[in-house]
Design a protein around this motif. Structure first.
Motif, PDB file in Angstrom:
ATOM      1  N   LEU A 171      -6.191 -37.359 -14.346  1.00 25.26           N
ATOM      2  CA  LEU A 171      -4.918 -36.612 -14.358  1.00 25.26           C
ATOM      3  C   LEU A 171      -5.078 -35.311 -14.740  1.00 25.26           C
ATOM      4  N   HIS A 172      -5.009 -34.081 -14.177  1.00 26.22           N
ATOM      5  CA  HIS A 172      -5.134 -32.762 -14.729  1.00 26.22           C
ATOM      6  C   HIS A 172      -3.833 -32.342 -15.332  1.00 26.22           C
ATOM      7  N   LEU A 173      -3.452 -32.408 -16.331  1.00 26.13           N
ATOM      8  CA  LEU A 173      -2.126 -32.119 -16.839  1.00 26.13           C
ATOM      9  C   LEU A 173      -2.278 -30.770 -17.533  1.00 26.13           C
ATOM     10  N   TYR A 174      -1.353 -29.960 -17.082  1.00 24.09           N
ATOM     11  CA  TYR A 174      -1.278 -28.465 -17.721  1.00 24.09           C
ATOM     12  C   TYR A 174       0.318 -27.900 -18.140  1.00 24.09           C
ATOM     13  N   VAL A 175       0.390 -27.190 -19.149  1.00 21.85           N
ATOM     14  CA  VAL A 175       1.408 -26.507 -19.632  1.00 21.85           C
ATOM     15  C   VAL A 175       1.199 -25.132 -19.721  1.00 21.85           C
ATOM     16  N   ALA A 176       2.075 -24.357 -18.838  1.00 29.54           N
ATOM     17  CA  ALA A 176       1.816 -22.877 -18.870  1.00 29.54           C
ATOM     18  C   ALA A 176       3.147 -22.116 -19.230  1.00 29.54           C
ATOM     19  N   ASP A 177       2.740 -20.929 -19.692  1.00 33.23           N
ATOM     20  CA  ASP A 177       3.875 -19.789 -19.977  1.00 33.23           C
ATOM     21  C   ASP A 177       3.495 -18.727 -19.452  1.00 33.23           C
TER      22      ASP A 177
END
Length: 437
Positions: free
Chosen positions: A350-356
């Motif tokens: 699972l390639h999880l990301y959090v972006a802003d």
């Protein structure tokens, strides 16, 4: 750094220093011996050449052996068994020494058969005329009872000549000694700083633990105030009670971070893994972050893949690191934070990301982003509070789980944090269906 690691570094450092100093000492001694051997061989060759030419001038033969005898490190006897002229001797000595590159002053004396003693000649330079004013005492030239026609040569500046040839070696030896001294001093400073850092860390840990008791009291008191009907009826008092509880939660979160990091550094924390479905873990987190982003005029968008996302993780720590990443996205996302959390499946991962879409992070700061207490410099502007512990905690938890975390960012284009974690296989449940005939 643990005590075992420090002791090992010190031990290896001491062994390295002893080895380097030993090798340097061996190198200096070997080089000195080689230069001394070279000097002795050149001196003997020069004296043999002088003896051969003197014998040829006198139409005599040289002895069959022991023509040049070395009595000390700088004193030589030359047996030629024929008469010796001092002027001719000086001329030949200068010529032979210059031809062999032995540019060193010498003194000579000739044995007088009549007085049975050495008659001092002069002190000479290889390329200059004799300087009679620099004569030494003839007693410094001992005689040899076994020889009759011979002369002696002394090189009074032999040691200085060897030292001059060793200048480069001694220079590098001095540099090495300075380096070793600096290393020892650095180790002393490191050990002293480590001891002081340990004392400071113990003080902070103890103080943080002491905070837990008054914080618990504040939480209980704030809860009582919020539930009291008289407080709830008064808008001003209700707002104060809510403010007290919010500030308690903020301070308690910081205290918990310090305690968690302290346990991580001491190595006495444990990851209690279990099967966790991110689809069940995330909704409470996302609702709180959505509310906070909305208060600042922003929004949170979710792009998670369909179906369950089962991972083997500690649910408490997993929830904490996701909250830290989302909380940072709100704090550093600008005036109207636009936050995205998403992921994709690939090769069982699972390639999880959090972006802003905030101001972003420059390349020079990205390598240090996960260091303890590190915060990206913002000049005189300190609009975001913190201690630089959040991302350090996130990195340590990911490391403990065996996950990889990285950041992608450009100035003015926001930041994206990627976490790669293995997915657990979901067992398909079979449903028995009765066949209808």
């Amino acid at each position: 750094m643990q005590q075992y690691t420090v002791n090992r570094v010190i031990f290896l450092g001491v062994v390295a220093i002893i080895g380097i100093v030993g090798m340097q000492t061996y190198w200096v001694a070997t080089t000195w011996n080689l230069n001394d051997t070279e000097f002795r061989q050149k001196a003997q060759l020069a004296l043999y050449g002088v003896a051969r030419q003197l014998a040829a001038a006198n139409n005599s033969d040289l002895p069959s052996q022991d023509i040049v005898r070395q009595r000390s490190s700088n004193y030589f006897l030359v047996n030629i068994e024929s008469e010796i002229q001092s002027v001719r001797l000086e001329e030949l000595m200068q010529k032979e020494l210059v031809s062999l590159g032995l540019d060193v002053p010498f003194e000579y004396s000739i044995f007088d058969c009549g007085s049975n003693c050495m008659v001092y000649g002069a002190r000479c330079e290889p390329t200059t005329e004799p300087a009679s004013g620099e004569a030494s005492s003839a007693s410094t030239f001992p005689i040899d009872e076994d020889l009759l026609y011979y002369f002696s040569v002394k090189f009074p500046e032999r040691t200085g000549y060897l030292w001059e040839k060793m200048q480069v070696v001694f220079f590098f030896t001095a540099v090495l000694l300075l380096t070793v001294t600096f290393f020892i001093f650095s180790m002393i400073v490191i050990l002293r700083q480590r001891r002081l850092a340990g004392m400071q860390k113990d003080f902070i840990d103890n103080m943080t633990h002491e905070f837990k008791t008054p914080l618990s009291t504040i939480r209980i008191a704030a809860g009582v105030f919020q539930r009291d009907e008289r407080i709830s009826a008064d808008a001003r008092l209700s707002r104060y009670a809510t403010l007290i509880y919010e500030q308690y939660e903020r301070l308690n979160n910081q205290v918990e971070k310090v305690l968690q990091i302290s346990r991580i550094e001491k190595g006495n924390f444990e990851i209690e893994k279990e099967q966790v479905d991110l689809k069940e873990l995330l909704p409470p987190l996302l609702s709180g972050i959505t509310l906070r982003a909305g208060e600042r005029g922003g929004k949170l968008i979710s792009h998670l893949p369909e179906g369950s996302l089962m991972v083997d993780a500690d649910p408490v720590h997993l929830s904490n690191i996701l909250h830290n990443l989302l909380d940072n996205a709100v704090k550093y996302g600008g005036d109207n934070p636009q936050i995205t959390i998403g992921g994709r499946r690939k090769n069982g991962q699972l390639h999880l990301y959090v972006a802003d879409k905030g101001p972003g992070i420059s390349k020079e700061h990205q390598d240090r982003l996960f260091e303890k207490f590190y915060r990206v410099p913002t000049g005189d502007v300190h609009d975001v509070k913190g201690f630089g512990l959040g991302l350090f905690y996130v990195f340590q938890i990911c490391k403990a789980h065996g996950w990889t975390i990285r950041v992608e960012s450009e100035e003015g284009k926001g930041a994206t944090f990627h976490i790669q974690m293995p997915l657990l296989a979901v067992k398909k449940q079979t449903v028995a269906v009765d066949a209808v005939m």
